[in-house]
Design a protein around this motif. Structure first.
Motif, PDB file in Angstrom:
ATOM      1  N   ILE A 212     -86.753  30.009   7.867  1.00 51.93           N
ATOM      2  CA  ILE A 212     -87.405  30.059   9.178  1.00 51.93           C
ATOM      3  C   ILE A 212     -86.796  31.182  10.004  1.00 51.93           C
ATOM      4  CG2 ILE A 212     -87.674  28.828  11.376  1.00 51.93           C
ATOM      5  CD1 ILE A 212     -88.004  26.255   9.810  1.00 51.93           C
ATOM      6  N   PHE A 213     -85.479  31.309   9.933  1.00 46.43           N
ATOM      7  CA  PHE A 213     -84.785  32.354  10.671  1.00 46.43           C
ATOM      8  C   PHE A 213     -85.236  33.745  10.205  1.00 46.43           C
ATOM      9  CE2 PHE A 213     -80.959  34.886  11.724  1.00 46.43           C
ATOM     10  CZ  PHE A 213     -81.000  34.689  13.089  1.00 46.43           C
ATOM     11  N   VAL A 214     -85.343  33.922   8.884  1.00 46.75           N
ATOM     12  CA  VAL A 214     -85.811  35.206   8.351  1.00 46.75           C
ATOM     13  C   VAL A 214     -87.219  35.499   8.872  1.00 46.75           C
ATOM     14  CG1 VAL A 214     -86.425  36.492   6.268  1.00 46.75           C
ATOM     15  CG2 VAL A 214     -84.430  35.014   6.256  1.00 46.75           C
ATOM     16  N   SER A 215     -88.084  34.472   8.850  1.00 52.41           N
ATOM     17  CA  SER A 215     -89.467  34.670   9.288  1.00 52.41           C
ATOM     18  C   SER A 215     -89.530  35.032  10.770  1.00 52.41           C
ATOM     19  CB  SER A 215     -90.293  33.414   9.056  1.00 52.41           C
ATOM     20  OG  SER A 215     -90.092  32.938   7.766  1.00 52.41           O
ATOM     21  N   LEU A 216     -88.699  34.364  11.576  1.00 56.51           N
ATOM     22  CA  LEU A 216     -88.693  34.664  13.003  1.00 56.51           C
ATOM     23  C   LEU A 216     -88.247  36.107  13.241  1.00 56.51           C
ATOM     24  CD1 LEU A 216     -87.174  31.376  14.465  1.00 56.51           C
ATOM     25  CD2 LEU A 216     -89.496  32.190  14.767  1.00 56.51           C
ATOM     26  N   SER A 217     -87.257  36.570  12.494  1.00 57.29           N
ATOM     27  CA  SER A 217     -86.807  37.953  12.679  1.00 57.29           C
ATOM     28  C   SER A 217     -87.901  38.925  12.264  1.00 57.29           C
ATOM     29  CB  SER A 217     -85.545  38.267  11.879  1.00 57.29           C
ATOM     30  OG  SER A 217     -84.895  37.123  11.475  1.00 57.29           O
ATOM     31  N   LEU A 218     -88.642  38.548  11.223  1.00 59.13           N
ATOM     32  CA  LEU A 218     -89.764  39.388  10.805  1.00 59.13           C
ATOM     33  C   LEU A 218     -90.799  39.484  11.927  1.00 59.13           C
ATOM     34  CD1 LEU A 218     -90.962  38.626   7.176  1.00 59.13           C
ATOM     35  CD2 LEU A 218     -90.811  40.834   8.285  1.00 59.13           C
ATOM     36  N   GLY A 219     -91.085  38.342  12.549  1.00 55.79           N
ATOM     37  CA  GLY A 219     -92.047  38.316  13.647  1.00 55.79           C
ATOM     38  C   GLY A 219     -91.599  39.205  14.791  1.00 55.79           C
ATOM     39  N   LEU A 220     -90.317  39.153  15.073  1.00 58.27           N
ATOM     40  CA  LEU A 220     -89.740  39.969  16.130  1.00 58.27           C
ATOM     41  C   LEU A 220     -89.930  41.445  15.813  1.00 58.27           C
ATOM     42  CD1 LEU A 220     -88.299  38.925  18.551  1.00 58.27           C
ATOM     43  CD2 LEU A 220     -86.140  39.350  17.415  1.00 58.27           C
TER      44      LEU A 220
ATOM     45  N   MET B 230     -81.288  39.562   4.156  1.00 57.29           N
ATOM     46  CA  MET B 230     -82.561  39.961   4.764  1.00 57.29           C
ATOM     47  C   MET B 230     -82.577  39.659   6.257  1.00 57.29           C
ATOM     48  SD  MET B 230     -85.476  38.808   2.110  1.00 57.29           S
ATOM     49  CE  MET B 230     -85.936  39.846   0.732  1.00 57.29           C
ATOM     50  N   SER B 231     -82.113  38.455   6.624  1.00 60.68           N
ATOM     51  CA  SER B 231     -82.177  38.085   8.039  1.00 60.68           C
ATOM     52  C   SER B 231     -81.276  38.990   8.861  1.00 60.68           C
ATOM     53  CB  SER B 231     -81.808  36.615   8.227  1.00 60.68           C
ATOM     54  OG  SER B 231     -80.456  36.417   7.924  1.00 60.68           O
ATOM     55  N   LEU B 232     -80.102  39.343   8.323  1.00 59.40           N
ATOM     56  CA  LEU B 232     -79.197  40.211   9.080  1.00 59.40           C
ATOM     57  C   LEU B 232     -79.825  41.583   9.301  1.00 59.40           C
ATOM     58  CD1 LEU B 232     -75.690  39.362   7.570  1.00 59.40           C
ATOM     59  CD2 LEU B 232     -76.696  38.636   9.735  1.00 59.40           C
ATOM     60  N   VAL B 233     -80.400  42.141   8.232  1.00 60.24           N
ATOM     61  CA  VAL B 233     -81.017  43.465   8.347  1.00 60.24           C
ATOM     62  C   VAL B 233     -82.173  43.419   9.349  1.00 60.24           C
ATOM     63  CG1 VAL B 233     -82.368  45.203   7.121  1.00 60.24           C
ATOM     64  CG2 VAL B 233     -80.340  44.207   6.053  1.00 60.24           C
ATOM     65  N   LEU B 234     -83.037  42.396   9.204  1.00 60.87           N
ATOM     66  CA  LEU B 234     -84.220  42.313  10.066  1.00 60.87           C
ATOM     67  C   LEU B 234     -83.853  42.119  11.523  1.00 60.87           C
ATOM     68  CD1 LEU B 234     -86.564  40.103   7.892  1.00 60.87           C
ATOM     69  CD2 LEU B 234     -86.928  42.475   8.546  1.00 60.87           C
ATOM     70  N   ILE B 235     -82.938  41.203  11.781  1.00 58.91           N
ATOM     71  CA  ILE B 235     -82.597  40.915  13.179  1.00 58.91           C
ATOM     72  C   ILE B 235     -81.888  42.125  13.784  1.00 58.91           C
ATOM     73  CG2 ILE B 235     -80.296  39.821  12.981  1.00 58.91           C
ATOM     74  CD1 ILE B 235     -82.944  38.066  14.883  1.00 58.91           C
ATOM     75  N   GLY B 236     -81.092  42.818  12.964  1.00 64.25           N
ATOM     76  CA  GLY B 236     -80.409  44.032  13.433  1.00 64.25           C
ATOM     77  C   GLY B 236     -81.418  45.083  13.871  1.00 64.25           C
ATOM     78  N   ILE B 237     -82.370  45.376  12.984  1.00 62.34           N
ATOM     79  CA  ILE B 237     -83.366  46.407  13.302  1.00 62.34           C
ATOM     80  C   ILE B 237     -84.184  46.002  14.530  1.00 62.34           C
ATOM     81  CG2 ILE B 237     -85.412  47.640  12.514  1.00 62.34           C
ATOM     82  CD1 ILE B 237     -84.437  47.323   9.681  1.00 62.34           C
ATOM     83  N   SER B 238     -84.629  44.730  14.565  1.00 65.08           N
ATOM     84  CA  SER B 238     -85.549  44.375  15.651  1.00 65.08           C
ATOM     85  C   SER B 238     -84.851  44.299  16.995  1.00 65.08           C
ATOM     86  CB  SER B 238     -86.319  43.092  15.338  1.00 65.08           C
ATOM     87  OG  SER B 238     -85.489  42.123  14.792  1.00 65.08           O
ATOM     88  N   LEU B 239     -83.595  43.846  17.017  1.00 60.50           N
ATOM     89  CA  LEU B 239     -82.879  43.832  18.301  1.00 60.50           C
ATOM     90  C   LEU B 239     -82.694  45.254  18.802  1.00 60.50           C
ATOM     91  CD1 LEU B 239     -80.160  41.055  18.102  1.00 60.50           C
ATOM     92  CD2 LEU B 239     -82.241  41.123  19.463  1.00 60.50           C
TER      93      LEU B 239
END
Lengths: 368, 254
Positions: free
Chosen positions: A263-271, A351-360
């Motif tokens: 869910i966390f990975v998906s939320l970061s993707l959405g972001l 994946m979640s770390l990379v995604l949340i990093g980029i989107s933030l």
């Protein structure tokens, strides 16, 4: 804190007041489970069969009866001429025609060899392969009966055991798949749409001028969809255990833990999607085309990854759902613990770390 | 907040050689001006003249390429958080939440600006009376006419009693009578000591301002009271003043 609370409350208002969308989000998992569970099934049941036996004798009768008795087949028609075979397929009266040769029992008795032809409608190749394989087995079975009477000393009886899913139920495969898809859909698509909507309506500007911290905006956008995803997770679990009878063989806690991670990975993707787009339509297209379809096609949910061309297998590695579905299968179906899915879990964390990093980072740049 | 720079208590907005460049394009070119406490300051210019960019810098949304600015006593380059706490903002896109009720919108923005529940309640009651909105209190904002929405949006933007409120073309799309009513709300706000910084397209509105600046191609070409500007440009209306200045523009409207 008061800031965050007022904002989270507002987000819940948005969702709860949009009744249509909310119903869709809550009913979708139920409909998908029912669709996959009962309508879209790769299991072969009650395939219609027509039999062509020019000489009706005890052997053809016995084989026909055995076929008819099997749960896989229904003998719906008996024909008497080869000219009748094509019309049967054309009118879709049967999927399989069993053709016995002339004087079948007689030839079998005297020469020891007789021929049967199985003609299958292969417009659906997977189904055709399955049911002709079943029909073949039934005929082999009959052959064994005959041999048993003749007391043949050598007999090889292979016994196949289907581990983890002895009844070969499709549900064991699609429950993890539906889980993987619903989460991506709700977390990624709905989150991105709800952020982009604020940009489109101009309210984002007001929020950015306010002392509201960007991280608060993100957190409060994420919270309601997180709750919704948990509700959906529970729905799917209940349906799968009580309606489809797919048990949770492994630890429920591990399953929940892996799901929260996903869910966390998906939320970061959405972001991430929301930082890339400026209109709700674009966000929906990117989530729909860019996330949903790859999830359906490349995650192993419908098509086995092992059968794909090598380049597509590489691509499938960047689909988070692939790793999640594989972990869910291991825990839920095989009943293994979290230690068996360490690889999947590490990939998802990465994946979640990379995604949340980029989107933030992207989200901040937008403010400048 | 002992280390805050109190630049000048009577000057609520100070811009010193503010410049913003996007690549080779200079959107705002070395502008300097001051706005006094309680003043209504009109910020005029054709589309693409750089008004919005200048305003975004003053609100702390955009970092100046060079130059300095102080709003409500705080540096817009280094104290954006404090600047944001002390300003209100109303954008040209009407920007309340349509699917929230009138009071919920007020409560939300009160909460975002850190007001407590009791304070929000008292001020909401008061506001509903002033606006004659008591019957609309429980209605969703989406169902209100545009004029109502704009009055509400303005009231929400000054609900937390900011020192300055920035209005970005607040009265687009409504009739002159509603516009007149809107301006009464603005006067009301200045009587409470709130400074108003407003951009507009309507020249009749320019006449209502204490002072007006006119931007052409990123520079401020004129700045004075409407009366003095008309004398200076030998014009009978602000419209004429604006036409004379805008004609000099070489930049294409966006």
């Amino acid at each position: 804190m008061k800031q965050l609370l007022s904002f989270v409350q507002k987000e819940f208002h948005h969702i709860l007041r949009d009744k249509t969308t909310m119903m869709i989000l809550l009913l979708m998992p139920i409909i998908q489970i029912i669709l996959f569970g009962f309508a879209i099934t790769t299991e072969v049941k009650n395939t219609q069969v027509a039999v062509l036996a020019p000489t009706n004798d005890e052997a053809t009768q016995r084989i026909t009866d055995k076929i008819n008795a099997s749960a896989y087949f229904d003998v719906v028609d008996r024909i008497h001429n080869t000219n009748e075979i094509l019309p049967i397929f054309r009118d879709a009266k049967a999927k399989l025609v069993v053709v016995f040769e002339d004087h079948f029992a007689e030839k079998l008795r005297h020469t020891g060899t007789a021929h049967i032809q199985l003609i299958a409608d292969a417009t659906d190749p997977n189904a055709a392969t399955s049911f002709s394989f079943y029909a073949n087995n039934i005929i082999m079975d009959y052959q064994k009966e005959l041999m048993a009477q003749k007391t043949n000393p050598y007999q090889i009886r292979p016994e196949i055991k289907m581990l983890y899913n002895p009844q070969m139920l499709g549900a064991f495969n699609f429950v993890p798949g539906v889980l993987g898809m619903i989460m991506i859909l709700i977390c990624a698509m709905m989150t991105s749409i709800s952020i982009v909507r604020e940009k489109e309506k101009g309210t984002m500007e007001i929020l950015l001028v306010s002392p509201m911290k960007p991280i608060y905006i993100i957190l409060s956008k994420i919270t309601p969809y997180f709750v919704l995803s948990c509700v959906n997770f529970a729905t799917i679990m209940l349906l799968s255990v009580y309606v489809l009878k797919v048990p949770i063989a492994g630890s429920f806690l591990s399953l929940v833990a892996v799901s929260l991670l996903y869910i966390f990975v998906s939320l970061s993707l959405g972001l991430l999607v929301s930082t890339l787009t400026d209109s709700q339509q674009a966000a929906m297209l990117i989530s729909g085309m860019g996330l949903m379809i790859p999830v359906m096609l490349l995650s192993g949910m419908i098509f086995p990854i092992e059968n794909m061309p090598v380049p597509l297998q590489w691509v499938s590695n960047i689909i988070p759902a692939k790793w999640y579905i594989s972990a869910v299968k291991t825990i839920m179906i095989k009943g293994l613990g979290i230690s068996a899915v360490l690889k999947e879990v590490s990939v998802l964390i990465l994946m979640s770390l990379v995604l949340i990093g980029i989107s933030l980072k992207k989200f901040k740049i937008r403010l400048e | 907040m002992s280390n805050t720079i109190q630049h000048n208590t009577n000057k609520v907005i100070t811009a010193e050689h503010l410049t913003k460049k996007f690549g080779h394009f200079t959107a705002v070119d070395d502008i300097s001006f001051e706005v006094e406490r309680g003043e209504i300051f009109g910020f005029l210019g054709a589309n693409g003249a750089g008004k919005t960019t200048a305003m975004r810098m003053l609100c702390g949304l955009s970092i100046p390429t060079s130059g300095k600015g102080f709003v409500a006593g705080y540096d817009i380059g280094s104290q954006t958080e404090l600047v944001k706490r002390n300003i209100g903002y109303m954008s040209q896109k009407f920007s309340l939440y349509d699917d929230l009720k009138v009071w919920e919108n007020i409560e939300l923005f009160g909460g975002i600006y850190g007001m407590n529940d009791a304070e929000i309640k008292v001020k909401t009651d008061e506001l509903m009376k002033v606006l004659n909105f008591e019957n609309e209190r429980d209605k969703r904002v989406g169902s209100l006419p545009l004029g109502f929405k704009q009055k509400l949006a303005f009231s929400v933007s000054i609900f937390h009693s900011p020192q300055v409120v920035f209005l970005d073309e607040p009265t687009g799309g409504v009739d002159p009578i509603t516009r007149r009513q809107f301006w009464e709300l603005i006067y009301d706000a200045t009587s409470k000591g709130i400074t108003v910084f407003v951009t507009t397209h309507y020249m009749d509105e320019a006449e209502y301002c204490n002072r007006v600046s006119i931007m052409v191609d990123g520079k401020i070409e004129a700045l004075d009271s409407p009366k003095n500007l008309k004398t200076q440009f030998n014009a009978t209306s602000m419209e004429e003043v604006f036409q004379q200045l805008a004609r000099k523009s070489t930049r294409k409207a966006d």
